[in-house]
Design a protein around this motif. Structure first.
Motif, PDB file in Angstrom:
ATOM      1  N   LEU A   1      51.411  32.970  90.095  1.00 47.06           N
ATOM      2  CA  LEU A   1      52.515  33.124  88.971  1.00 47.06           C
ATOM      3  C   LEU A   1      53.944  34.015  89.993  1.00 47.06           C
ATOM      4  O   LEU A   1      53.392  33.855  90.130  1.00 47.06           O
ATOM      5  N   ASP A   2      54.745  33.743  89.090  1.00 50.67           N
ATOM      6  CA  ASP A   2      55.976  34.813  89.015  1.00 50.67           C
ATOM      7  C   ASP A   2      56.179  35.694  89.116  1.00 50.67           C
ATOM      8  O   ASP A   2      56.208  35.740  87.590  1.00 50.67           O
ATOM      9  N   LYS A   3      55.578  36.548  89.590  1.00 50.02           N
ATOM     10  CA  LYS A   3      55.977  38.119  89.405  1.00 50.02           C
ATOM     11  C   LYS A   3      57.807  38.527  88.574  1.00 50.02           C
ATOM     12  O   LYS A   3      58.234  39.978  88.276  1.00 50.02           O
ATOM     13  N   THR A   4      58.568  37.772  88.593  1.00 53.11           N
ATOM     14  CA  THR A   4      59.760  37.307  88.650  1.00 53.11           C
ATOM     15  C   THR A   4      60.067  37.518  86.759  1.00 53.11           C
ATOM     16  O   THR A   4      61.031  37.649  85.949  1.00 53.11           O
ATOM     17  N   GLU A   5      59.485  36.779  86.306  1.00 55.38           N
ATOM     18  CA  GLU A   5      58.925  36.604  84.735  1.00 55.38           C
ATOM     19  C   GLU A   5      58.333  37.742  83.792  1.00 55.38           C
ATOM     20  O   GLU A   5      57.198  37.903  84.376  1.00 55.38           O
ATOM     21  N   GLU A   6      57.782  36.861  82.415  1.00 55.15           N
ATOM     22  CA  GLU A   6      57.165  37.946  81.486  1.00 55.15           C
ATOM     23  C   GLU A   6      56.848  37.544  81.007  1.00 55.15           C
ATOM     24  O   GLU A   6      56.635  35.751  80.663  1.00 55.15           O
ATOM     25  N   TYR A   7      55.156  37.894  80.887  1.00 52.79           N
ATOM     26  CA  TYR A   7      54.276  37.095  80.450  1.00 52.79           C
ATOM     27  C   TYR A   7      53.682  37.389  79.030  1.00 52.79           C
ATOM     28  O   TYR A   7      53.735  38.576  78.880  1.00 52.79           O
ATOM     29  N   VAL A   8      52.876  36.391  78.288  1.00 53.90           N
ATOM     30  CA  VAL A   8      52.600  36.399  76.988  1.00 53.90           C
ATOM     31  C   VAL A   8      51.436  36.179  77.383  1.00 53.90           C
ATOM     32  O   VAL A   8      50.707  35.135  77.575  1.00 53.90           O
ATOM     33  N   ILE A   9      49.964  37.183  77.022  1.00 55.34           N
ATOM     34  CA  ILE A   9      48.545  36.595  77.545  1.00 55.34           C
ATOM     35  C   ILE A   9      48.264  36.672  75.980  1.00 55.34           C
ATOM     36  O   ILE A   9      48.311  37.266  74.830  1.00 55.34           O
ATOM     37  N   ILE A  10      47.414  35.606  75.623  1.00 51.46           N
ATOM     38  CA  ILE A  10      46.716  35.756  74.580  1.00 51.46           C
ATOM     39  C   ILE A  10      45.280  34.686  74.543  1.00 51.46           C
ATOM     40  O   ILE A  10      44.935  34.502  75.954  1.00 51.46           O
ATOM     41  N   CYS A  11      44.461  35.005  74.071  1.00 48.03           N
ATOM     42  CA  CYS A  11      43.216  34.841  73.822  1.00 48.03           C
ATOM     43  C   CYS A  11      42.691  34.770  72.510  1.00 48.03           C
ATOM     44  O   CYS A  11      43.517  34.644  71.624  1.00 48.03           O
ATOM     45  N   ARG A  12      41.656  34.645  71.464  1.00 45.16           N
ATOM     46  CA  ARG A  12      40.371  34.441  70.493  1.00 45.16           C
ATOM     47  C   ARG A  12      41.347  35.774  69.994  1.00 45.16           C
ATOM     48  O   ARG A  12      41.556  35.445  68.746  1.00 45.16           O
ATOM     49  N   SER A  13      41.226  36.618  70.393  1.00 42.12           N
ATOM     50  CA  SER A  13      41.238  38.117  69.951  1.00 42.12           C
ATOM     51  C   SER A  13      42.057  38.974  70.205  1.00 42.12           C
ATOM     52  O   SER A  13      42.378  40.379  69.302  1.00 42.12           O
ATOM     53  N   GLY A  14      42.180  39.275  70.758  1.00 41.36           N
ATOM     54  CA  GLY A  14      43.172  40.252  71.965  1.00 41.36           C
ATOM     55  C   GLY A  14      42.251  40.794  73.149  1.00 41.36           C
ATOM     56  O   GLY A  14      42.782  41.944  73.352  1.00 41.36           O
ATOM     57  N   GLY A  15      41.085  40.858  72.847  1.00 36.41           N
ATOM     58  CA  GLY A  15      39.640  41.433  74.211  1.00 36.41           C
ATOM     59  C   GLY A  15      40.139  41.150  75.292  1.00 36.41           C
ATOM     60  O   GLY A  15      40.660  41.433  76.163  1.00 36.41           O
ATOM     61  N   ARG A  16      39.983  39.870  75.882  1.00 38.43           N
ATOM     62  CA  ARG A  16      40.356  39.204  76.872  1.00 38.43           C
ATOM     63  C   ARG A  16      41.199  39.418  77.371  1.00 38.43           C
ATOM     64  O   ARG A  16      41.923  39.713  78.909  1.00 38.43           O
ATOM     65  N   SER A  17      42.662  38.835  76.578  1.00 41.85           N
ATOM     66  CA  SER A  17      44.067  38.861  76.741  1.00 41.85           C
ATOM     67  C   SER A  17      44.196  40.301  77.392  1.00 41.85           C
ATOM     68  O   SER A  17      44.698  40.568  78.588  1.00 41.85           O
ATOM     69  N   GLY A  18      43.991  41.705  76.781  1.00 39.81           N
ATOM     70  CA  GLY A  18      44.317  42.622  77.319  1.00 39.81           C
ATOM     71  C   GLY A  18      43.419  43.254  78.386  1.00 39.81           C
ATOM     72  O   GLY A  18      43.783  43.701  79.810  1.00 39.81           O
ATOM     73  N   LYS A  19      42.212  42.174  79.285  1.00 41.97           N
ATOM     74  CA  LYS A  19      41.507  42.673  80.281  1.00 41.97           C
ATOM     75  C   LYS A  19      42.583  42.079  80.907  1.00 41.97           C
ATOM     76  O   LYS A  19      42.657  42.074  82.406  1.00 41.97           O
ATOM     77  N   ALA A  20      43.198  41.114  80.789  1.00 43.05           N
ATOM     78  CA  ALA A  20      44.127  39.825  81.696  1.00 43.05           C
ATOM     79  C   ALA A  20      45.317  40.993  81.821  1.00 43.05           C
ATOM     80  O   ALA A  20      45.641  40.724  83.231  1.00 43.05           O
ATOM     81  N   CYS A  21      45.645  41.561  81.345  1.00 52.55           N
ATOM     82  CA  CYS A  21      46.808  41.947  80.863  1.00 52.55           C
ATOM     83  C   CYS A  21      46.749  43.628  82.271  1.00 52.55           C
ATOM     84  O   CYS A  21      47.403  43.656  83.022  1.00 52.55           O
ATOM     85  N   ALA A  22      45.910  44.350  82.037  1.00 57.14           N
ATOM     86  CA  ALA A  22      45.497  45.624  82.793  1.00 57.14           C
ATOM     87  C   ALA A  22      44.815  44.937  84.304  1.00 57.14           C
ATOM     88  O   ALA A  22      45.803  45.439  85.162  1.00 57.14           O
ATOM     89  N   PHE A  23      44.520  43.614  84.750  1.00 48.13           N
ATOM     90  CA  PHE A  23      45.139  42.800  85.661  1.00 48.13           C
ATOM     91  C   PHE A  23      46.049  42.654  86.454  1.00 48.13           C
ATOM     92  O   PHE A  23      46.205  43.566  87.408  1.00 48.13           O
ATOM     93  N   LEU A  24      46.326  41.877  85.726  1.00 44.45           N
ATOM     94  CA  LEU A  24      48.002  41.550  85.647  1.00 44.45           C
ATOM     95  C   LEU A  24      48.897  42.609  86.273  1.00 44.45           C
ATOM     96  O   LEU A  24      49.373  42.784  87.587  1.00 44.45           O
ATOM     97  N   GLU A  25      48.619  43.602  85.457  1.00 41.53           N
ATOM     98  CA  GLU A  25      49.906  44.469  85.597  1.00 41.53           C
ATOM     99  C   GLU A  25      49.269  45.823  86.786  1.00 41.53           C
ATOM    100  O   GLU A  25      50.187  46.220  87.304  1.00 41.53           O
ATOM    101  N   SER A  26      48.587  45.140  87.357  1.00 41.72           N
ATOM    102  CA  SER A  26      47.975  46.108  88.274  1.00 41.72           C
ATOM    103  C   SER A  26      48.611  46.115  89.309  1.00 41.72           C
ATOM    104  O   SER A  26      47.756  46.145  90.996  1.00 41.72           O
ATOM    105  N   GLN A  27      48.532  44.701  89.425  1.00 48.39           N
ATOM    106  CA  GLN A  27      49.214  43.751  90.591  1.00 48.39           C
ATOM    107  C   GLN A  27      50.905  43.209  90.314  1.00 48.39           C
ATOM    108  O   GLN A  27      51.353  42.060  91.081  1.00 48.39           O
ATOM    109  N   GLY A  28      51.375  44.048  89.707  1.00 49.71           N
ATOM    110  CA  GLY A  28      52.872  44.097  89.502  1.00 49.71           C
ATOM    111  C   GLY A  28      53.277  43.557  88.852  1.00 49.71           C
ATOM    112  O   GLY A  28      54.564  42.757  88.671  1.00 49.71           O
TER     113      GLY A  28
END
Length: 99
Positions: free
Chosen positions: A53-80
């Motif tokens: 993924l490109d760190k210069t881009e903004e991403y919207v993360i999507i899942c079924r209800s918002g839980g898994r995407s929240g986990k993905a967001c937390a991880f990706l935020e920790s990676q910058g």
């Protein structure tokens, strides 16, 4: 963690904005329909594929209800990465889907 409502995302897409979306659901869920233009990257692979993924881009993360995407967001935020969680996930999405 930043969030966006499905209606807000729909408005951005309707306005012709370029929105980088990542759907972290499993393949069988995505096969039932995803937001047009969303990239499929199952949650279990985010840790191993985030370097693609490109760190210069903004991403919207999507899942079924918002839980898994929240986990993905937390991880990706920790990676910058600049990420936003779509609240309510595909359960709340009223827009077009592609199979």
């Amino acid at each position: 963690m930043k969030t966006i409502q499905p209606e807000e995302l729909q408005a951005k897409l309707d306005a012709g904005e370029t929105v980088h979306m990542i759907d972290v659901r499993e393949a069988d869920e995505v096969a039932a329909g995803k937001i047009p233009g969303a990239q499929h990257l199952p949650l279990g692979l985010v840790e191993f594929k985030h370097q693609d993924l490109d760190k210069t881009e903004e991403y919207v993360i999507i899942c079924r209800s918002g839980g898994r995407s929240g986990k993905a967001c937390a991880f990706l935020e920790s990676q910058g990465f600049d990420v936003t969680n779509m609240s309510g996930g595909m359960l709340e999405w009223q827009g077009e889907v592609e199979l």
